[in-house]
Design a protein around this motif. Sequence first.
Motif, PDB file in Angstrom:
ATOM      1  N   ALA A   1       0.084   4.287  10.767  1.00 59.79           N
ATOM      2  CA  ALA A   1      -0.218   2.868  11.016  1.00 59.79           C
ATOM      3  C   ALA A   1      -1.279   2.351  10.039  1.00 59.79           C
ATOM      4  O   ALA A   1      -2.312   1.815  10.433  1.00 59.79           O
ATOM      5  N   ILE A   2      -1.004   2.489   8.763  1.00 57.27           N
ATOM      6  CA  ILE A   2      -1.963   2.093   7.735  1.00 57.27           C
ATOM      7  C   ILE A   2      -1.928   0.579   7.527  1.00 57.27           C
ATOM      8  O   ILE A   2      -0.876   0.001   7.305  1.00 57.27           O
ATOM      9  N   ASP A   3      -3.096  -0.037   7.613  1.00 56.30           N
ATOM     10  CA  ASP A   3      -3.222  -1.463   7.302  1.00 56.30           C
ATOM     11  C   ASP A   3      -4.382  -1.641   6.330  1.00 56.30           C
ATOM     12  O   ASP A   3      -4.976  -0.671   5.853  1.00 56.30           O
ATOM     13  N   SER A   4      -4.716  -2.883   6.014  1.00 58.42           N
ATOM     14  CA  SER A   4      -5.757  -3.155   5.022  1.00 58.42           C
ATOM     15  C   SER A   4      -7.114  -2.626   5.466  1.00 58.42           C
ATOM     16  O   SER A   4      -7.900  -2.141   4.640  1.00 58.42           O
ATOM     17  N   TRP A   5      -7.407  -2.687   6.783  1.00 61.76           N
ATOM     18  CA  TRP A   5      -8.696  -2.188   7.262  1.00 61.76           C
ATOM     19  C   TRP A   5      -8.784  -0.672   7.085  1.00 61.76           C
ATOM     20  O   TRP A   5      -9.818  -0.143   6.646  1.00 61.76           O
ATOM     21  N   VAL A   6      -7.715   0.040   7.432  1.00 61.80           N
ATOM     22  CA  VAL A   6      -7.705   1.494   7.270  1.00 61.80           C
ATOM     23  C   VAL A   6      -7.903   1.863   5.804  1.00 61.80           C
ATOM     24  O   VAL A   6      -8.681   2.772   5.475  1.00 61.80           O
ATOM     25  N   ARG A   7      -7.204   1.169   4.918  1.00 62.00           N
ATOM     26  CA  ARG A   7      -7.345   1.466   3.487  1.00 62.00           C
ATOM     27  C   ARG A   7      -8.787   1.242   3.024  1.00 62.00           C
ATOM     28  O   ARG A   7      -9.356   2.054   2.297  1.00 62.00           O
ATOM     29  N   GLN A   8      -9.378   0.145   3.445  1.00 63.78           N
ATOM     30  CA  GLN A   8     -10.747  -0.162   3.045  1.00 63.78           C
ATOM     31  C   GLN A   8     -11.722   0.879   3.589  1.00 63.78           C
ATOM     32  O   GLN A   8     -12.603   1.362   2.868  1.00 63.78           O
ATOM     33  N   GLU A   9     -11.561   1.241   4.873  1.00 62.47           N
ATOM     34  CA  GLU A   9     -12.462   2.209   5.492  1.00 62.47           C
ATOM     35  C   GLU A   9     -12.279   3.588   4.871  1.00 62.47           C
ATOM     36  O   GLU A   9     -13.261   4.323   4.661  1.00 62.47           O
TER      37      GLU A   9
END
Length: 262
Positions: free
Chosen positions: A194-202
Amino acid sequence: MDSGARAIPVSFRARGGRLIAEAEGLDVARLRKIARRVFSLDVDLGVFAREIAGEPELVQGLAQGRGRMLRAPTLFEDAVKMLLTTNCSWAATRGMVVRLIAELGAEGRAFPNAASIAAMTPSRLKAKIRCGYRAVSLVRFARRVARGELDLGAWERREIPAEEIRGAITSEHGFGPYAAEGLLRILGRHDFLAIDSWVRQEYRRRYHGPARTTDRAIARRYARYGAHRGLALWLDMTSHWHEVPSREAETWSPQVAPSLRS
């Protein structure tokens, strides 16, 4: 929660190591079912706990209760909210949910049921809720549920492979891979990331590397957790959110059955 024409407030509190749920007009069986769903008490984390026994940060995450997602009383509500998270900020999602409740929910306080949303046209829903292109998908989804064409209960059956459920979710208009995998996470199925922009940034904040390879790096790092890879990722990315004393973590132990009052 929405009970036809009226909203029924449900409250939860911890006391003496037990979960107390209270609501007027709901029988104990219904209240128990709601409590178990909201706090994911039906999710078995025993296998994962044994797998990560030698990894202190992940063990601490489970002890803090972060392995169980806070859910809505119904899967329909969870699915609609997930749909409203797509391609927008969290603030925008919250605004859409607030307006949806105010416009269509019982007494303007409860999350609306499928029939209430199904009665709307996409254009009217778009204007009232300001949910943009999501209006078409939301109305289609609500109408399928309201007509009995879509059995959401199948998405919660543990005997059905996660891959099959993911496919069923993505076959619904507007539900892409992120929405399907995010919903599976809520359901306690962690086969996907469930990768989204927040996960990528974190992830890049914690593990430095080029942005163009972030998704591949995430897949490699958590592959060893197999069917729990999504949960390992989640615990890792949220490790800085809460510092809960162990005494409080024990209060919310999943082994403690809720005490319910109606």
